[in-house]
Design a protein around this motif. Structure first.
Motif, PDB file in Angstrom:
ATOM      1  N   VAL A 247       5.336 -40.857 -30.812  1.00  0.00           N
ATOM      2  CA  VAL A 247       6.501 -41.638 -30.523  1.00  0.00           C
ATOM      3  C   VAL A 247       6.217 -41.313 -28.792  1.00  0.00           C
ATOM      4  O   VAL A 247       7.137 -42.302 -27.771  1.00  0.00           O
ATOM      5  N   LEU A 248       6.051 -39.838 -27.714  1.00  0.00           N
ATOM      6  CA  LEU A 248       6.779 -39.598 -26.653  1.00  0.00           C
ATOM      7  C   LEU A 248       5.316 -40.552 -25.820  1.00  0.00           C
ATOM      8  O   LEU A 248       5.519 -41.321 -24.928  1.00  0.00           O
ATOM      9  N   ASP A 249       4.590 -40.431 -26.164  1.00  0.00           N
ATOM     10  CA  ASP A 249       3.059 -40.728 -25.422  1.00  0.00           C
ATOM     11  C   ASP A 249       3.420 -42.635 -24.931  1.00  0.00           C
ATOM     12  O   ASP A 249       3.592 -43.101 -24.723  1.00  0.00           O
ATOM     13  N   LEU A 250       3.368 -42.856 -26.540  1.00  0.00           N
ATOM     14  CA  LEU A 250       3.226 -44.555 -26.209  1.00  0.00           C
ATOM     15  C   LEU A 250       4.528 -45.495 -26.150  1.00  0.00           C
ATOM     16  O   LEU A 250       4.817 -46.530 -25.754  1.00  0.00           O
ATOM     17  N   ASN A 251       6.008 -44.333 -26.237  1.00  0.00           N
ATOM     18  CA  ASN A 251       7.392 -45.692 -25.671  1.00  0.00           C
ATOM     19  C   ASN A 251       6.641 -45.002 -24.216  1.00  0.00           C
ATOM     20  O   ASN A 251       7.113 -45.860 -23.438  1.00  0.00           O
ATOM     21  N   ARG A 252       6.459 -44.158 -23.534  1.00  0.00           N
ATOM     22  CA  ARG A 252       6.233 -44.454 -22.114  1.00  0.00           C
ATOM     23  C   ARG A 252       5.045 -45.006 -21.438  1.00  0.00           C
ATOM     24  O   ARG A 252       4.967 -45.419 -20.796  1.00  0.00           O
ATOM     25  N   GLN A 253       4.593 -45.300 -22.348  1.00  0.00           N
ATOM     26  CA  GLN A 253       3.635 -46.270 -21.703  1.00  0.00           C
ATOM     27  C   GLN A 253       3.740 -47.598 -21.741  1.00  0.00           C
ATOM     28  O   GLN A 253       3.024 -48.771 -21.359  1.00  0.00           O
ATOM     29  N   ALA A 254       4.700 -47.629 -23.194  1.00  0.00           N
ATOM     30  CA  ALA A 254       4.712 -49.217 -22.903  1.00  0.00           C
ATOM     31  C   ALA A 254       5.718 -49.590 -22.184  1.00  0.00           C
ATOM     32  O   ALA A 254       6.002 -50.543 -21.305  1.00  0.00           O
ATOM     33  N   THR A 255       6.359 -47.948 -21.611  1.00  0.00           N
ATOM     34  CA  THR A 255       7.480 -48.464 -20.556  1.00  0.00           C
ATOM     35  C   THR A 255       6.789 -49.157 -18.778  1.00  0.00           C
ATOM     36  O   THR A 255       6.980 -49.755 -18.129  1.00  0.00           O
ATOM     37  N   ASP A 256       5.872 -48.588 -19.322  1.00  0.00           N
ATOM     38  CA  ASP A 256       4.578 -48.326 -17.712  1.00  0.00           C
ATOM     39  C   ASP A 256       4.090 -49.941 -17.286  1.00  0.00           C
ATOM     40  O   ASP A 256       3.862 -50.367 -16.482  1.00  0.00           O
ATOM     41  N   TYR A 257       3.463 -50.145 -19.122  1.00  0.00           N
ATOM     42  CA  TYR A 257       3.292 -51.614 -19.075  1.00  0.00           C
ATOM     43  C   TYR A 257       4.893 -52.648 -18.999  1.00  0.00           C
ATOM     44  O   TYR A 257       4.005 -53.736 -18.249  1.00  0.00           O
ATOM     45  N   GLN A 258       5.528 -52.687 -19.562  1.00  0.00           N
ATOM     46  CA  GLN A 258       6.462 -53.543 -18.592  1.00  0.00           C
ATOM     47  C   GLN A 258       7.729 -53.327 -17.301  1.00  0.00           C
ATOM     48  O   GLN A 258       7.076 -54.471 -16.659  1.00  0.00           O
ATOM     49  N   LEU A 259       7.212 -52.828 -17.065  1.00  0.00           N
ATOM     50  CA  LEU A 259       7.834 -52.319 -15.453  1.00  0.00           C
ATOM     51  C   LEU A 259       6.254 -52.736 -14.578  1.00  0.00           C
ATOM     52  O   LEU A 259       6.540 -53.277 -13.427  1.00  0.00           O
ATOM     53  N   SER A 260       5.381 -52.372 -14.553  1.00  0.00           N
ATOM     54  CA  SER A 260       4.539 -53.135 -13.750  1.00  0.00           C
ATOM     55  C   SER A 260       4.630 -54.738 -14.111  1.00  0.00           C
ATOM     56  O   SER A 260       3.832 -55.386 -12.815  1.00  0.00           O
ATOM     57  N   ARG A 261       4.838 -55.142 -15.143  1.00  0.00           N
ATOM     58  CA  ARG A 261       4.815 -57.213 -15.119  1.00  0.00           C
ATOM     59  C   ARG A 261       6.038 -57.171 -14.657  1.00  0.00           C
ATOM     60  O   ARG A 261       6.247 -58.141 -13.454  1.00  0.00           O
ATOM     61  N   ILE A 262       7.348 -56.291 -14.493  1.00  0.00           N
ATOM     62  CA  ILE A 262       8.968 -56.789 -13.986  1.00  0.00           C
ATOM     63  C   ILE A 262       8.308 -56.739 -12.363  1.00  0.00           C
ATOM     64  O   ILE A 262       8.811 -57.690 -11.697  1.00  0.00           O
ATOM     65  N   LEU A 263       8.603 -55.556 -12.634  1.00  0.00           N
ATOM     66  CA  LEU A 263       8.131 -55.225 -10.727  1.00  0.00           C
ATOM     67  C   LEU A 263       6.941 -55.345  -9.777  1.00  0.00           C
ATOM     68  O   LEU A 263       7.052 -55.602  -8.891  1.00  0.00           O
ATOM     69  N   GLU A 264       5.906 -55.545 -10.650  1.00  0.00           N
ATOM     70  CA  GLU A 264       4.561 -55.785 -10.126  1.00  0.00           C
ATOM     71  C   GLU A 264       4.903 -54.814  -9.145  1.00  0.00           C
ATOM     72  O   GLU A 264       4.917 -52.991  -9.586  1.00  0.00           O
ATOM     73  N   ASP A 265       3.811 -54.324  -7.995  1.00  0.00           N
ATOM     74  CA  ASP A 265       3.549 -53.948  -6.790  1.00  0.00           C
ATOM     75  C   ASP A 265       5.117 -53.097  -6.877  1.00  0.00           C
ATOM     76  O   ASP A 265       4.733 -51.734  -6.321  1.00  0.00           O
ATOM     77  N   ARG A 266       6.506 -53.239  -6.641  1.00  0.00           N
ATOM     78  CA  ARG A 266       7.589 -52.310  -6.611  1.00  0.00           C
ATOM     79  C   ARG A 266       7.530 -51.216  -7.473  1.00  0.00           C
ATOM     80  O   ARG A 266       8.216 -49.893  -7.367  1.00  0.00           O
ATOM     81  N   PHE A 267       6.597 -51.089  -9.071  1.00  0.00           N
ATOM     82  CA  PHE A 267       6.819 -49.603  -9.308  1.00  0.00           C
ATOM     83  C   PHE A 267       5.476 -49.003  -9.299  1.00  0.00           C
ATOM     84  O   PHE A 267       4.574 -49.749  -9.148  1.00  0.00           O
ATOM     85  N   VAL A 268       5.959 -47.739  -8.677  1.00  0.00           N
ATOM     86  CA  VAL A 268       4.636 -47.065  -8.002  1.00  0.00           C
ATOM     87  C   VAL A 268       4.378 -45.994  -9.401  1.00  0.00           C
ATOM     88  O   VAL A 268       5.206 -44.785  -9.470  1.00  0.00           O
ATOM     89  N   ARG A 269       3.641 -45.980  -9.554  1.00  0.00           N
ATOM     90  CA  ARG A 269       3.443 -45.157 -11.402  1.00  0.00           C
ATOM     91  C   ARG A 269       2.453 -44.139 -10.618  1.00  0.00           C
ATOM     92  O   ARG A 269       1.253 -44.463 -10.217  1.00  0.00           O
ATOM     93  N   LEU A 270       3.030 -42.901 -11.052  1.00  0.00           N
ATOM     94  CA  LEU A 270       1.546 -41.558 -10.745  1.00  0.00           C
ATOM     95  C   LEU A 270       1.560 -41.068 -11.601  1.00  0.00           C
ATOM     96  O   LEU A 270       2.846 -40.161 -11.891  1.00  0.00           O
ATOM     97  N   ASN A 271       0.533 -41.056 -12.517  1.00  0.00           N
ATOM     98  CA  ASN A 271      -0.005 -40.236 -13.797  1.00  0.00           C
ATOM     99  C   ASN A 271      -0.919 -40.558 -14.400  1.00  0.00           C
ATOM    100  O   ASN A 271      -1.541 -40.712 -15.336  1.00  0.00           O
ATOM    101  N   PRO A 272      -2.047 -39.374 -13.343  1.00  0.00           N
ATOM    102  CA  PRO A 272      -3.252 -39.520 -13.322  1.00  0.00           C
ATOM    103  C   PRO A 272      -3.972 -39.362 -14.688  1.00  0.00           C
ATOM    104  O   PRO A 272      -2.576 -38.140 -15.484  1.00  0.00           O
ATOM    105  N   VAL A 273      -4.642 -39.365 -15.478  1.00  0.00           N
ATOM    106  CA  VAL A 273      -5.748 -38.660 -16.700  1.00  0.00           C
ATOM    107  C   VAL A 273      -6.398 -37.947 -16.364  1.00  0.00           C
ATOM    108  O   VAL A 273      -6.937 -37.290 -14.879  1.00  0.00           O
ATOM    109  N   LEU A 274      -6.055 -36.185 -16.919  1.00  0.00           N
ATOM    110  CA  LEU A 274      -6.056 -35.267 -16.884  1.00  0.00           C
ATOM    111  C   LEU A 274      -7.660 -34.571 -17.038  1.00  0.00           C
ATOM    112  O   LEU A 274      -8.168 -35.604 -17.875  1.00  0.00           O
TER     113      LEU A 274
END
Length: 320
Positions: A247-274
């Motif tokens: 639940v925690l991972d997927l709702n976060r991934q959904a937010t990442d996707y939505q904002l990357s489409r809404i704000l495009e490059d004005r959404f700056v995400r730092l959350n690398p694969v470990l």
């Protein structure tokens, strides 16, 4: 209203990683935190957001957060045979209590109310009962605490808001009738965007969001057969509470996707694969857990994030 810059901090069990990444960004671009117009956080991220919104400078708040999370391992000293653990497995109580987090947060935040912080802050929680007089309207609901605009500013103590946002069902008790905001906004960036639009009049083209996660772990469930019960989803010793992680991972991934489409490059995400998944465990101390998180944080590239911020004009003058 001009440019509006939001710092959004995820919930999760590696909060020191997130704060160390933010400290490295601040070191590369001194004054980065001073440019933030709205601080937002969920669960452990809400604690960091609260501290940065409260202290005289956000850098002091970040220093507080680093100190708190270096001493944080909620599973330290727990036992599989303790009455609390056995009660949790049998469904009687939660696995943990709020005692340690409440004591730490009260020591830093005191009795300050969210309306009294120096900076704008947005913290999502879940209200388990809205206590509507009409029983047909009585339900659980999202509850977003903020201090963006009168008369909508909440007067609740910051320490209580943080605990309300940091109460994962089954793992921790509900706090004052609330549960963890990570159930729907583990990345609070989209909630912060909505609040900024509603209460500050921010337009989409004016908003920039720096969103800091705690690292993407390698989570999956290999199900040779799909017909499994709560034992697999909640009590598998190799992946306890797998359903909550899902639940925690997927709702976060959904937010990442939505904002990357809404704000495009004005959404700056730092959350690398470990390259390694470190998490709290009962067999290590808080100091050992902090050391593991520091190793993880050191491996993460942050310079590309700084270049992204430069490219969108984050540091250019702007009013909010």
């Amino acid at each position: 209203m001009g440019k509006l810059r939001v710092l959004a901090m995820d919930g999760g069990y590696r909060p020191l990683v997130m704060c160390l990444l933010l400290a490295r960004l601040e070191a590369l671009r001194p004054g980065l935190l001073d440019t933030v117009d709205v601080f937002s956080g969920t669960s452990a991220g809400s604690a960091a957001a609260a501290m940065m919104s409260l202290r005289e400078t956000p850098q002091e708040g970040l220093a507080d957060a680093l100190e708190v999370f270096r001493a944080w391992n909620p599973l330290e000293g727990t036992s599989p045979l303790s009455p609390r653990t056995l009660g949790a497995i049998s469904g009687v109580n939660a696995f943990l209590t709020h005692e340690l987090l409440y004591r730490e947060m009260l020591g830093v935040l005191g009795d300050t109310r969210i309306s009294e912080t120096r900076r704008r802050v947005v913290i999502p929680t879940v209200e388990l009962d809205n206590e509507a007089p009409n029983q047909r309207l009585r339900r659980w609901t999202i509850r977003v605490y903020h201090n963006l605009s009168e008369p909508f500013v909440h007067k609740t103590r910051l320490v209580d808001v943080v605990l309300r946002s940091s109460s994962i069902p089954m793992l921790q008790p509900a706090y004052q009738g609330h549960a963890d905001g990570g159930l729907y906004a583990n990345n609070p960036a989209l909630i912060a965007l909505g609040a900024a639009h509603d209460f500050l009049g921010a337009e989409l083209e004016e908003v920039q969001i720096l969103s800091i996660g705690q690292g993407e772990a390698n989570h999956f469930i290999d199900l040779p057969r799909g017909d499994v019960g709560y034992g697999t989803w909640l009590l598998d010793p190799n992946d306890p509470m797998a359903f909550l992680n899902l639940v925690l991972d997927l709702n976060r991934q959904a937010t990442d996707y939505q904002l990357s489409r809404i704000l495009e490059d004005r959404f700056v995400r730092l959350n690398p694969v470990l390259t390694r998944d470190t998490r709290p465990r009962p067999d290590i101390t808080a100091a050992q857990f902090a050391f593991e998180q520091e190793l993880v944080a050191q491996e993460i590239d942050v310079e590309s994030t700084v270049l992204h911020l430069d490219r969108i004009g984050w540091f250019a003058p702007g009013e909010a």
